[in-house]
Design a protein around this motif. Structure first.
Motif, mmCIF file in Angstrom:
data_model
loop_
_atom_site.group_PDB
_atom_site.id
_atom_site.type_symbol
_atom_site.label_atom_id
_atom_site.label_comp_id
_atom_site.label_asym_id
_atom_site.label_seq_id
_atom_site.Cartn_x
_atom_site.Cartn_y
_atom_site.Cartn_z
ATOM 1 N N UNK A 258 37.597 67.750 87.725
ATOM 2 C CA UNK A 258 37.088 66.161 87.088
ATOM 3 C C UNK A 258 38.001 66.102 88.480
ATOM 4 N N UNK A 259 39.031 66.080 89.034
ATOM 5 C CA UNK A 259 40.291 65.488 89.536
ATOM 6 C C UNK A 259 38.779 65.586 91.233
ATOM 7 N N UNK A 260 38.387 66.666 92.097
ATOM 8 C CA UNK A 260 37.592 66.333 93.381
ATOM 9 C C UNK A 260 36.685 65.053 92.623
ATOM 10 N N UNK A 261 35.595 65.419 91.740
ATOM 11 C CA UNK A 261 34.428 63.971 91.310
ATOM 12 C C UNK A 261 35.232 63.270 91.411
ATOM 13 N N UNK A 262 36.811 63.250 90.831
ATOM 14 C CA UNK A 262 37.402 61.695 91.342
ATOM 15 C C UNK A 262 37.673 60.768 93.088
ATOM 16 N N UNK A 279 31.411 77.859 83.679
ATOM 17 C CA UNK A 279 30.507 76.905 82.789
ATOM 18 C C UNK A 279 31.812 76.089 82.406
ATOM 19 N N UNK A 280 33.098 76.410 83.283
ATOM 20 C CA UNK A 280 33.611 75.219 83.018
ATOM 21 C C UNK A 280 33.409 74.204 84.196
ATOM 22 N N UNK A 281 32.959 74.334 84.786
ATOM 23 C CA UNK A 281 32.186 73.371 86.038
ATOM 24 C C UNK A 281 31.317 72.507 85.500
ATOM 25 N N UNK A 282 30.193 73.659 84.765
ATOM 26 C CA UNK A 282 28.840 72.906 84.283
ATOM 27 C C UNK A 282 29.557 71.651 83.360
ATOM 28 N N UNK A 285 31.198 68.700 85.472
ATOM 29 C CA UNK A 285 29.406 67.686 85.488
ATOM 30 C C UNK A 285 29.086 66.221 84.086
ATOM 31 N N UNK A 286 29.237 67.639 83.045
ATOM 32 C CA UNK A 286 28.434 66.841 81.568
ATOM 33 C C UNK A 286 30.076 65.696 81.533
ATOM 34 N N UNK A 287 30.941 66.221 81.485
ATOM 35 C CA UNK A 287 31.596 65.381 80.623
ATOM 36 C C UNK A 287 32.252 63.785 81.636
ATOM 37 N N UNK A 288 31.893 64.492 83.100
ATOM 38 C CA UNK A 288 31.967 63.041 83.811
ATOM 39 C C UNK A 288 30.216 62.210 84.155
ATOM 40 N N UNK D 31 39.990 56.184 90.776
ATOM 41 C CA UNK D 31 39.340 56.749 88.885
ATOM 42 C C UNK D 31 40.607 56.670 87.832
ATOM 43 N N UNK D 32 42.031 56.888 88.621
ATOM 44 C CA UNK D 32 43.125 56.643 87.074
ATOM 45 C C UNK D 32 43.318 55.336 87.611
#
Lengths: 389, 324, 514, 318
Positions: A258-262, A279-282, A285-288, D31-32
């Motif tokens: 998530x931090x990388x995505x942001x 799965x956590x990686x997937x 992406x879903x959550x983002x 983002x934050x």
């Protein structure tokens, strides 16, 4: 006065420690690329093995081998029933749990030949495993010893000791000595690492961003996997946007992604050295609210099921859990005086792609099950592994 | 605090350790005979059992000193890894470098102990936090620098763990030496007497003219040195140091548990190495007995927890004072 | 000891062994000692008197090297000394018997006596010699305590003897006794005074601090009075009349510490014990009525504290019939006792009475909160400071900063906080143990008054004390204990001699007398 | 010293540290800078913050709870096994989890308060046993997913919420948990007495406080907080066998950073909350800076020591 002096002293100590940390980190970066010649050789070797055809029954990969050399075991021949002893590093992760059940189920197939299967669990402690093996040897109640070593170097002397009194089979990690009758293993970490990386190189749009997620530094099997991937990426001119250690912890993995995505906005591929995080990686992406990238994984069912369901681009190199069967089969063969593949019994290492995914994915099996258990025909399947009929 | 029924004076103070050892030994022997594994009672079987004690035993002796002085050391597990890794890096398979490797490991031990001690004694940081923090720093440094520090110990150094003198493993001799040394210091020397004083009541000790800070720092240094020795032993036993050897071994909490099982007060001022070594023996027999009985490792973990609590509770339960 | 500057100076009083001159000390900007000075000659007992907070203990801590003075000089034997650590003061021959016992309970008597100066050869302790020396040191004090005994097993009085032996073991030339008799009964105190006399004869300079005026006048050669961190005067034994000293200490004469006795006849029975017994007590029969103060006297180990703890349920009776306010009350807990209206003022304020880091408010409200519902808002005192004001007015205390940690208060004020805590709970029976131990005259008078007021308003008080003046002055009835039994009950105003006779000779003689 | 400065001193320094860290995070990553981004940070920090608050009850009363990490693992495993991915069983699983938590808390409490075993040893024992039970029950690898409605608490985010845009459910759970625990600690006799018990249990007992029962309750509260944290963590990241590993030390670290004093008698929920937030913000910042992962552990160690040294220094001023 004296108080503020000690205070400064303490802060100074902390500062020195911090500097030392930083210095050591820099030093590490410099030496990462050593030994490249040896690496290249092993890399090429494993590459050829991946495309080689194993000998042995096609429907029983755990009886196959990529090495053709056989060892004569006539001198170990004994009349059944046999007392088998097994010194295990631990059952502290699902792969080892699945594997241990596979070995026990395999033993159930040989009830008439096996008098006892004595088990010692080292709880991930090298020194306990050494003591465990010694206790087996001293106890004199073993006809054959199977060892799944926690650390190769650490277990070498004690395995050498054990070899003097009884036949020894090692599997999973091996030891640095030829004394065991055979060392059951799979092709290797380079093959694992390059499979995922190659898939990314082939499928990712040009200039795409790759994130590499690693479990922990300093562990051989993970080091080879990431070395191979790094090599593939380098050859393809791809510079990963980051290499992160997650300790294979789901929450941490999700947070890191998530931090990388942001930070970078979009990621095109995530390479993992251990399928438990896929799965956590997937989900990150879903959550983002973003589309799935290419996500590499392993034959753990949660990943396979997610991949099957969501249809993202995935690939699963494996570290087959059926080697736990092979180890016991080898042990029994040795006691029966049958020749076995050796000194290395190299098992094939299936690669799961979208083409053969259907063959491995099974929604009836629990999420942390490993599809390459080779256990479908074993007694107690699927309940023994937590699956539903 | 004085409510626990611990006998006192002369030989009586060995009653608890002796009881622990006898109980554990009886259980071990009964299990070996009951499961028809009488070989575990042979000389080599017993030596194997004792060798299980060495790594934990050495560091537990150091932990005893820190607990006696009223502090605690959670950094020992990571320090064991650091020592093992540094030693094998410095030796790097070279027999000539053995002395240097040992020196380097001990020196790191002294340094870490001094940092712990200064944080606790001078900066008045809670010892739990100080040593936890130092442990985390060590862990961070170690995992970052492991690749730089790779190496292995030479075969001649492995004699320490695998060699024997008159049938007795050298490692067990090493443990005996460490225990005897610490036991002698505690029971016979002025320094030992004062250590108990500092742990019993810092204010009292200070008013008696004792430089209490020096003893706290000294105990921490001693503990760290024993951790370094444990690390050296493990490097010798395992052939090379790994950055997880200490943590996976659980030497931090295990060493505290065995010391407390051995009757040393967590708050300091009472106890000794005899009890500690008895506690270590109990732990070693738990492992061996569970193996002999083929107890499921997960069940084993549950039972281990129950045994730790039960052993300590068996003599704390009569305490009248509140404990936290 | 290089940090000690040694400058020879000319002193005005050449015969003084120790001179403290112009000593000042501040903590956190508050001046606690202001230009205090006094001297002590070899072979002299010099008493320091003053209320709590007058600065006696601080002055002695400076002398012992526990912390340095801000200003002023210490001259020992003609040499200016500056101690930054107790070890330096010890090395210079200054021994201190501290107010609070500072022994290690898990170590042997000998190990305690020689802590920090163990006889040793090359670092190895000579245990035989240590045992011999300890035995000799103890026998010098007329004690037969076994040097190998574990100190925690000894009675408080025996521990005090060990504490004194420990100070003597330094070969001190200056010995400070800070409230040495607080835990001692009359017999033990008598032994101690003989030792002090012997020490004086051998030329030791003795500084003696006590709240017990009688002792001071009995043994002191000179008396220096401190008040509010200042030296008021130094008097010779002849000049030091009780009135003169007390006037200097508190600034006004106190004609009588004790309030007048009960004016009404006692009311209903509050507590009745028949044949109460446990591990420490036997055959306890006792009746206590509303409006009474019953004093319980006895030597150390007579069972008087155990009686208090048994009634309060801390170490309850295991047999016998105990009736409290017409309800049975066997084998209960302190909590049960508190809920049934029993209050307990413990003898050890710091370890059993207060949470030193908690605020004055939290300490004063702890009983009310314990009695209220756990999930109710924290007791209303929080919202209504008026209750506090009333309470503190009652205990004659300025609630200047109710949110400051109680550890900052003086001993007397701390004791008042505990008193206030129980007053707020409106108990029916109040067990007080050593209610005035270690507190100054002013606070003593206040507490005696409060106890009497409480009794007058219908409460019953059971007062355990080692201070016979207090027992005689405050009690309506006096129970004397020995050997875990109540050996006799005496009327108010019984003489000290009568109480001591029963306390010392124990149950057998008491029975014989009966 | 002026009065203004003195009142500034009373502010928990952790809050200032947190504000500085947060400012740095906002500066690093756009983002934050949005409410939604900050809320997602809160979502991820929620388990640590809740644990830190629960742990603080035990710490303030003078003990330690090392079993909280193991309990998280047990809860996640239990939820997976009970539901087996079936949404219909979610409420049963939640109830069972809180039941298990309460039982573990009571066991810890009884061992410490009745058995008089020092809590660091007692909860070390339960740490081993609880983990062992989780592994035994699941056979080492839990079978079954957590159903979506169970993961709702840890994972779901309401979209199109006015003003903030996205609002994670976990933040609501966090706020409710903090509110309950802050009320218990600061709004009840129970909480006020805990401070006294932590400072001097003997004095509290002789003043009629139910010392043992309250001490026991602190372990129950800590355990229930662990269960809540476990449900959030399992919801956020799914099933794994080492989901709770290491959280007990994080919780203690967070509490210490927030000014809770080990061995009892001092601390506040505000401090515990900001201690947890600070710890998580620190991890996030180091992540954003791209600080090498293993070194983050070292930084945590240094921060921890500094926080404890600071509060020791402040403590000595009294």
């Amino acid at each position: 006065m004296a108080e503020s002096k000690t205070w400064r002293l303490g802060l100074g100590t902390i500062a020195v420690a911090a500097l030392a940390c930083a210095g050591l980190h820099a030093a590490r970066a410099q030496t990462a690329a050593t030994n490249s010649a040896a690496v290249d050789k092993e890399f090429a070797y494993e590459q050829t093995l991946m495309s080689a055809k194993p000998i042995g029954p096609a429907d029983k990969p755990w009886e196959q081998s990529l090495s053709t050399n056989m060892v004569d075991t006539a001198k170990y021949k004994k009349a059944p029933p046999y007392r088998v002893c097994f010194s295990n590093a631990s059952i502290s992760n699902p792969w080892r749990v699945v594997g241990w059940k596979v070995m026990q189920a395999e033993a159930d197939l040989h009830k008439s030949e096996i008098a006892s299967l004595s088990y010692a669990d080292a709880q991930d402690k090298d020194d306990k495993q050494i003591s465990d093996i010694r206790a087996f040897v001293t106890g004199g109640k073993c006809d054959v010893l199977i060892v799944s070593p926690h650390t190769s170097d650490a277990l070498t002397p004690v395995v050498e000791e054990a070899c003097k009194s009884l036949p020894v089979i090692t599997f999973d990690r091996n030891v640095r000595t030829d004394c065991p009758v055979t060392a059951v293993r799979t092709i290797g970490g380079y093959a694992y690492g390059m499979a995922g990386a190659n898939f990314i190189v082939e499928n990712m749009p040009k200039g795409g961003k790759v994130l590499m997620l690693r479990t922990a530094p300093g562990i051989d099997v993970f080091e080879t996997r990431s070395d191979a991937a790094a090599k593939v990426f380098k050859a393809a001119g791809i510079k990963p946007i980051g290499v992160e250690f997650t300790g294979a912890d789901n929450a941490k993995t999700k947070a890191v992604v998530s931090d990388y995505l942001s930070r970078v906005g979009k990621i095109d591929a995530v390479w993992v050295d251990f399928g438990a995080m896929s799965v956590a990686v997937a989900e990150a992406f879903e959550d983002a609210g973003q589309d799935y990238p290419i996500i590499t994984g392993e034959d753990q069912e949660d990943y396979l099921q997610k991949w099957n369901q969501e249809g993202f681009k995935g690939i699963a190199p494996t570290y087959p859990a059926y080697q736990w069967r092979t180890a016991l089969i080898a042990a029994l063969d040795v006691l029966q005086g049958k020749p076995v593949y050796g000194p290395d019994w190299i098992l094939p290492q299936p690669l799961i792609t979208s083409a053969n995914l259907a063959q491995y994915v099974d929604p009836k099996m629990p999420p942390l099950h490993y599809a390459t258990c080779g256990c479908e025909t074993l007694p107690g399947y699927p309940e023994r592994w937590g699956g539903k009929k | 605090m004085s409510g626990a029924a611990i006998p006192r004076g002369g030989l009586a103070k060995f009653r608890l350790p002796l009881a622990l050892v006898i109980c554990a030994a009886v259980v071990y022997a009964a299990t070996a005979l009951g499961t028809a594994q009488g070989e575990q009672l042979s000389w080599s079987g017993v030596m194997g059992l004792l060798q299980r004690m060495v790594a934990l035993g050495i560091v537990a002796v150091g932990q005893t000193l820190v607990l006696l002085v009223g502090s605690i050391d959670l950094s020992v597990a990571n320090l064991i890894s650091v020592s093992a890794v540094i030693a094998s890096h410095v030796m790097n398979g070279n027999t000539d470098a053995i002395a240097l490797g040992v020196l380097a490991a001990i020196a790191i031990g002294i340094l870490v102990g001094a940092v712990n001690g200064v944080l606790v004694a001078k900066l008045k940081v809670s010892p739990l936090i100080a040593t936890l923090g130092v442990g985390l720093v060590l862990q961070g440094v170690l995992t970052t620098s492991y690749e730089t520090l790779a190496g292995s110990v030479p075969a001649s150094f492995r004699v320490l763990a695998y060699g024997r003198v008159a049938g007795l493993p050298l490692a067990i001799l090493l443990l005996i030496v460490v225990v005897a040394l610490a036991g002698f210091v505690l029971a016979r020397t002025a320094a030992g007497y004062r250590l108990y004083g500092v742990g019993g009541n810092v204010q009292t000790a200070r008013l008696a003219g004792i430089r209490t800070d020096r003893f706290i720092i000294g105990a921490h240094i001693a503990a760290s040195v024993t951790a370094a020795i444990s690390g050296l032993y493990l490097a010798s036993w395992l052939g090379a140091g790994t950055p997880w050897v200490g943590r996976d071994g659980g030497y931090d909490l295990d060493s505290i548990a065995v010391v407390v099982i051995g009757g040393t007060l967590l708050s300091g001022g009472r106890g000794g190495v005899a009890g500690t070594i008895a506690g270590v023996f109990v732990f070693a027999t738990i492992d061996a007995v569970f193996n002999m009985l083929q107890i499921d490792p997960f069940l084993g973990q549950v039972l281990r927890g129950v045994i730790v609590v039960g052993a300590v509770a068996s003599y704390t339960i009569r305490t009248k004072a509140h404990v936290a | 000891m290089s940090s000690m500057g040694a400058i020879s100076i000319w002193t005005t009083e050449p015969e003084a062994l120790l001179t403290m001159r112009d000593i000042s000390k501040s903590f956190l900007g508050v001046r606690v000692l202001s230009h205090i000075g006094f001297d002590c000659r070899a072979g002299e007992v010099h008493a320091l008197c003053g209320e709590n907070g007058a600065g006696k203990s601080t002055l002695m801590k400076i002398l012992s090297g526990a912390f340095p003075a801000d200003e002023g000089t210490i001259v020992l034997d003609g040499t200016v000394r500056r101690f930054t650590h107790p070890s330096q003061a010890r090395a210079a021959g200054i021994g201190i018997i501290h107010q609070e016992l500072s022994l290690l309970p898990h170590r042997s008597v000998a190990e305690n006596i020689y802590l920090g100066r163990e006889p040793s050869r090359g670092g190895v302790v000579d245990r035989a010699r240590m045992g011999r020396d300890a035995r000799r040191a103890l026998s010098r004090l007329g004690s037969t305590i076994e040097p190998q005994a574990q100190t925690g097993d000894l009675t408080i009085a025996e521990q005090q003897v060990v504490e004194i032996a420990k100070a003597l073991a330094v070969d001190a030339r200056v010995l400070v006794f800070d409230e040495p008799t607080a835990p001692l009964d009359v017999v033990e105190s008598g032994k101690l005074f003989r030792v002090i006399a012997e020490l004086r004869a051998t030329g030791v300079a003795i500084i003696y601090i006590s709240h017990r005026m009688r002792e001071v006048f009995e043994i002191a050669d000179r008396v220096t009075v401190l008040k509010d961190g200042r030296g008021m005067a130094t008097l010779t034994a002849a000049q030091a009349t009780p009135d003169a000293v007390i006037r200097l200490m508190v600034g006004r004469p106190i004609s009588d510490l004790f309030p007048p006795r009960a004016t009404r006849p006692p009311g209903a029975v509050v507590l009745q014990i028949q044949d109460g017994a446990n591990g420490h007590l036997a055959g306890i029969n006792l009746t206590l009525r509303a409006g009474e103060i019953m004093g319980v006297a006895g030597l150390e180990g007579s069972g008087k504290m155990e009686l208090a703890r048994a009634i309060f349920g801390d170490e309850p009776f295991t047999s016998g019939e105990i009736t409290l306010l017409s309800g049975a009350a066997a084998a209960w807990s302190p909590r049960e006792a508190v809920r049934r209206g029993v209050a307990f003022l413990p003898d050890d304020r710091k370890s059993e009475g207060l949470g030193l880091r908690q605020s004055l408010r939290d300490n004063a409200l702890v009983v009310r909160r314990s009695l209220s519902r756990a999930l109710a808002l924290p007791s209303r005192g929080n919202r209504a400071p008026a209750i506090f004001d009333a309470l503190f007015r009652k205990v004659e205390m300025r609630a200047a900063d109710v949110d400051a940690p109680v550890g900052r208060l003086s001993g007397g004020n701390q004791q008042k906080v505990i008193v206030a805590r129980w007053l707020a709970a409106e108990p029916r029976l109040w067990i007080v143990a050593e209610p005035t131990r270690g507190i100054d005259v002013g606070a003593k008078a206040a507490i005696y008054g409060l106890l009497r007021d409480y009794a007058e308003s219908g409460g019953a008080v059971l007062m355990i004390s080692s201070d016979l003046t207090e027992i005689i002055g405050e009690s309506d009835r006096i129970a004397v204990m020995a050997g875990g039994r109540i050996v006799v009950e005496l009327p108010p105003g019984a003489s000290e001699e009568a109480i001591m006779a029963h306390a010392v000779h124990g149950p057998q003689v008491a029975e014989a007398l009966a | 010293m002026t009065r203004g400065l003195a009142s500034l001193r009373r502010i928990n320094p952790t809050i200032l540290v947190f504000v500085v860290l947060l400012a740095a995070i906002c500066w690093m990553s756009p983002l934050y800078r949005t409410p939604a981004g900050l809320l997602s940070l809160l979502q991820r920090a929620a388990p640590v913050v809740i644990l830190s608050c629960g742990q603080s009850f035990v710490l303030i009363a003078g003990g330690f709870d090392l079993a909280s990490g193991s309990l998280i693992t047990l809860v996640v495993v239990a939820c997976a096994l009970i539901t087996g991915g079936d949404a219909g069983w979610t409420w049963v699983a939640l109830l069972a989890s809180y039941g298990i938590g309460a039982a573990v808390g009571v066991v810890n409490g009884v061992i410490v308060a009745r058995g008089k075993v020092p809590s660091i040893i007692a909860t070390l024992g339960t740490l081993l046993s609880v983990k062992g039970i989780a592994m035994m029950w699941s056979g080492g690898a839990p079978g079954g997913y957590l159903p979506a409605n169970l993961r709702f608490f840890g994972r779901y985010v309401w979209r199109h919420v006015p003003l903030v845009g996205r609002f994670p459910v976990a933040v609501v759970v966090l706020i409710i948990s903090i509110a309950i625990m802050a009320w218990l600690m600061h709004g009840t006799n129970f909480g006020r007495l805990l401070l006294m018990i932590g400072d001097n249990p003997r004095a509290a007992e002789l003043a009629g406080a139910p010392v043992r029962r309250f001490r026991m309750l602190t372990f129950v509260i800590s355990a229930l907080a662990s269960v809540t944290a476990g449900i959030l963590l399992g919801g956020f990241s799914g099933v794994s066998v080492d989901v709770g590993t290491g959280y007990e030390l994080q919780a203690i670290s967070a509490a210490v950073i927030g000014g809770v004093v080990l061995l009892g008698g001092q601390g506040s929920m505000l401090g515990a909350v900001f201690g947890g937030l600070t710890l998580y913000a620190l991890f996030t910042l180091l992540n954003l800076v791209g600080f090498p992962e293993p070194m983050r552990v070292a930084v945590q160690g240094i921060i921890l020591i500094a926080a404890a040294a600071l509060s020791a220094r402040r403590g000595r001023r009294i």
